[in-house]
Scaffold this active site. Structure first.
Site, mmCIF file in Angstrom:
data_model
loop_
_atom_site.group_PDB
_atom_site.id
_atom_site.type_symbol
_atom_site.label_atom_id
_atom_site.label_comp_id
_atom_site.label_asym_id
_atom_site.label_seq_id
_atom_site.Cartn_x
_atom_site.Cartn_y
_atom_site.Cartn_z
ATOM 1 N N ASP A 8 0.810 -1.225 0.000
ATOM 2 C CA ASP A 8 0.000 0.000 0.000
ATOM 3 C C ASP A 8 0.841 1.272 0.000
ATOM 4 O OD1 ASP A 8 -2.958 -1.041 0.424
ATOM 5 O OD2 ASP A 8 -1.662 -2.249 1.702
ATOM 6 N N ASP A 47 -0.971 -2.267 -4.517
ATOM 7 C CA ASP A 47 -1.154 -0.808 -4.477
ATOM 8 C C ASP A 47 0.170 -0.059 -4.445
ATOM 9 O OD1 ASP A 47 -3.856 -1.131 -4.649
ATOM 10 O OD2 ASP A 47 -4.294 -0.675 -2.550
ATOM 11 N N HIS A 83 -5.999 -1.032 -6.271
ATOM 12 C CA HIS A 83 -5.810 0.179 -7.064
ATOM 13 C C HIS A 83 -4.964 -0.075 -8.305
ATOM 14 C CE1 HIS A 83 -7.405 3.360 -4.233
ATOM 15 N NE2 HIS A 83 -7.381 2.287 -3.469
ATOM 16 N N HIS A 165 -3.872 -9.507 -1.215
ATOM 17 C CA HIS A 165 -4.286 -8.113 -1.025
ATOM 18 C C HIS A 165 -5.787 -8.125 -0.716
ATOM 19 C CE1 HIS A 165 -3.578 -3.758 -1.581
ATOM 20 N NE2 HIS A 165 -4.837 -3.724 -1.990
ATOM 21 N N HIS A 198 -3.664 -4.292 1.638
ATOM 22 C CA HIS A 198 -5.033 -3.771 1.543
ATOM 23 C C HIS A 198 -5.560 -3.210 2.856
ATOM 24 C CE1 HIS A 198 -8.811 -2.983 -0.325
ATOM 25 N NE2 HIS A 198 -9.479 -3.921 0.298
ATOM 26 N N HIS A 200 -5.217 -1.167 6.053
ATOM 27 C CA HIS A 200 -4.311 -0.092 6.423
ATOM 28 C C HIS A 200 -4.068 -0.038 7.932
ATOM 29 C CE1 HIS A 200 -4.470 2.479 2.505
ATOM 30 N NE2 HIS A 200 -4.396 1.188 2.260
#
Length: 423
Positions: A8, A47, A83, A165, A198, A200
């Site tokens: 991320d 990401d 993303h 993820h 994924h 956070h």
């Protein structure tokens, strides 16, 4: 032997030049730290970028940074994040893979019954065996796990890493209660390390059959809540995992991107004039020089309007005192007159999701995937897709075509549009 577990990174998440500079610096600092620590390889669990087709300047800077690892003979392995994934086909991750900048470790085939058979990528130096499942469109990711040939993976010998993820249902934090997740039982058992992305948060778990599950959290930030948490003191960074035949040690290395200043102010019981006066006085007392400043203003004004408080002026005053970036979070601020129309939520993404959830029942559609909670998630994904701006060198017609195609794919309406074209 040891490897770095990063996830991320969200390069390109912010439009503000100072935040883009800070996020780029965070990635460069992480790479330099990996080189200093002499890790054998780096694993990025999704990401890398904030959008699937990022700005070419950001891509160029990222390649320069990744080349530092190549020069140090440190290979980079990666999977798609939510993303990075694009519904129309090739992602920037595929391009970096083809160019030899990194290796996408999600390699698979499907047998005649539709079962997903993952292949291992073997790191030549350590002989560690890596595989995993990339993030995909809403719904497809869970189906991939459900169709996974786990027995074949579990039978493989050696030191094994499974990258993913996704959220795990049994380990999902309360604030992500509405997120689509994957049950732990759908993961293959017996891997030495489960490298997550994924989610956070920075956390490690251990479950029977799954000895080490780790989420390093975002390297910098990806959303408004992230930058607020960082300003409040939440550490950001990555894991370094020591191993031989098994994992022997896992250590978190902080990457400090900025000094933060966080302040929360509750207006409840105050009218707009009182709130403005008291907030101004409180902000004058803050030490903000050289810091990222996040101010949360919440509660219900007893009188007046929220616009009576000039946040632009307050922002300008904090910048004049040396703050390098100022953000006011006003999503929890309301007035007595407009309380009935207030949507619950602490940040834009949460409010958007709640808005879709509140109104999904009034949308009349025949497709099941556009109804209920699945419809909410499809709407959230569509919003993300349509926010992807026009790229440098991309003509307006090509941009429109790409966005329309991505939207049709996201909503799973390909068949309907094919039928329309044949009429």
């Amino acid at each position: 032997m040891k490897f770095a577990h990063i996830s991320d990174i969200h390069l390109g998440a912010f439009r503000e030049p100072i935040l883009r500079q800070l996020e780029r610096q965070a990635f460069e600092d992480a790479v330099e730290r990996c080189i200093e620590l002499h890790v054998d390889f780096v694993l990025i669990c999704g990401d890398i970028f904030h959008v699937s087709i990022p700005d070419l300047t950001i891509v160029n800077d990222t390649i320069k940074t990744l080349r530092l690892l190549e020069a140090a003979d440190i290979p980079v392995y990666a999977i798609y994040g939510s993303h990075d994934y694009t519904p129309t086909g090739t992602s920037i991750i595929d391009i970096l893979d083809t160019a030899g900048i990194l290796t996408n470790i999600m390699r698979y085939r499907q047998d005649d019954e539709g079962n997903v058979i993952l292949q291992f990528v073997v790191d030549p130096k350590t002989k560690a065996k890596l595989t995993g499942i990339s993030a995909r469109r809403i719904g497809l990711e869970s189906k991939t796990f459900e169709k996974l040939d786990k027995a074949r993976l579990e039978a493989e010998k050696g030191f094994k890493i499974f990258a993913f993820h996704s959220g795990i249902t049994e380990l999902k934090p309360a604030f992500l209660s509405e997120m689509e997740t994957v049950p732990l039982s759908n993961f293959p058992r017996g891997f030495d390390y489960y490298a997550g992305g994924h989610i956070h948060i920075t956390e490690q778990f251990s479950q029977p059959g799954y000895p080490k599950i780790a989420f390093p959290g975002p390297l910098f930030t990806g959303y408004g809540k992230d930058i607020e948490d960082t300003a409040r003191g939440t550490e950001r960074g990555f894991y370094v995992v020591d191993f031989d035949e098994k994992v022997t040690h896992v250590e978190f290395f902080e990457i400090k991107s900025f000094d933060g200043c966080y302040f929360s102010f509750d207006v409840t019981g105050k009218n707009s004039a009182q709130a403005k006066r008291e907030l101004t006085k409180k902000l004058e007392e803050l030490e903000v020089n050289g810091k990222v400043v996040i101010i949360r203003v919440k509660g219900e004004l007893s009188g007046g309007k929220t616009t009576d408080i000039n946040f632009v002026e307050l922002q300008r005053e904090l910048s004049a005192k040396g703050a390098i970036y100022v953000q006011f979070n006003r999503f929890g601020l309301s007035t007595k007159e407009f309380e009935a129309n207030k949507l619950a939520g602490e940040d834009p993404s949460q409010i958007e999701t709640n808005l879709f959830r509140e109104n999904i029942g009034s949308v009349k559609v025949s497709q099941e995937n556009l109804k209920g909670e699945q419809g909410v998630q499809s709407a959230v994904e569509l919003l993300r897709v349509t926010r992807d701006g026009q790229k440098g060198g991309e003509s307006k017609p090509d941009y429109q075509k790409r966005i329309i195609s991505s939207g049709i794919e996201t909503l799973k309406l390909q068949e309907e549009f094919r039928e329309e074209k044949t009429l």
